[in-house]
Design an enzyme around this catalytic site. Structure first.
Site, short mmCIF file in Angstrom:
data_model
loop_
_atom_site.label_atom_id
_atom_site.label_comp_id
_atom_site.label_asym_id
_atom_site.label_seq_id
_atom_site.Cartn_x
_atom_site.Cartn_y
_atom_site.Cartn_z
CB VAL A 45 -0.94 0.00 1.22
CG1 VAL A 45 -1.75 1.30 1.29
CG2 VAL A 45 -1.88 -1.21 1.17
CB CYS A 46 4.12 2.00 1.64
SG CYS A 46 3.76 1.40 3.31
N PRO A 47 3.70 2.42 -1.50
CG PRO A 47 4.20 0.84 -3.12
CD PRO A 47 4.04 1.01 -1.65
#
Length: 211
Positions: free
Chosen positions: A50-52
């Site tokens: 999810v982070c990118p």
């Protein structure tokens, strides 16, 4: 402990720029010395899932934050070296190539611990008579909006699987800026250009009658 209405912690943290320059950033000073608002967002780990999507979403909206006199800063507990490797990994390979705002590398966890956003719990072990840490010891998806005086005016913390809505932070900045400029209060679902209210019962009643 909620920080809204309080001064952001005066803690300096290692960071890295898109060019690989090692920095030392104090978020409180970024706000007060530059007379700007700051959006600081924390994510759990580099090279995850999810982070990118979030880092690219904040990058895509960077111009909108700049229009609002707001600095964007990302942060995790990864090292500068890991940040730099991720910054040099193409987007189609899960990397964040093209992200231009700085990333904090809170490897000491001094700031994230002060903010209370770490997924960690201290557990006493009778067998060894020691305190052990349980949990990932990385941060939740926490976001802080800080005004020009260094005061936190909004904070939000998401569980790790839940990505943020970047537009909501733009809306919150617009609302706070409206309060600063006009002294009015912003009702539910308020957006820039819409009617606000005076802080009294008559104004609320009139607003509700019209909506």
């Amino acid at each position: 402990m909620a920080l809204v209405g309080k001064q952001f912690p005066n803690i300096t943290v290692d960071a890295i720029s898109e060019m690989g320059d090692n920095l030392r950033i104090n978020v409180l000073e970024e706000a007060t010395k530059n007379n700007k608002k700051v959006l600081l967002f924390w994510y759990p780990k580099d090279f995850t899932f999810v982070c990118p999507t979030e880092l690219h979403a904040f990058q895509s909206a960077l111009g909108e934050f700049e229009k609002r006199n707001t600095i964007v800063i990302g942060a995790s507990c990864d090292t500068n070296e890991v940040h730099f490797a991720w910054l040099n990994t193409p987007k189609n390979q899960g990397g964040i190539e093209g992200v231009t705002y700085p990333l904090l590398a809170d490897t000491t966890r001094n700031l994230s611990n002060a903010l209370g956003i770490l997924d960690v719990e201290e557990v006493y072990c009778e067998e060894t008579d020691t305190v052990l840490l349980e949990g990932s010891n990385v941060t939740f998806r926490a976001t802080f909006l800080i005004d020009e005086t260094g005061k936190v005016f909004h904070e939000a913390v998401n569980d790790m699987p839940l990505g943020r809505n970047v537009n909501e932070f733009l809306r919150m900045i617009d609302a706070y800026s409206h309060v600063q400029s006009h002294g009015e209060v912003c009702p539910a679902n308020w957006e820039a250009g819409k009617e606000a209210m005076n802080a009294n019962r008559n104004s609320t009643a009139e607003y509700l009658a019209k909506h």
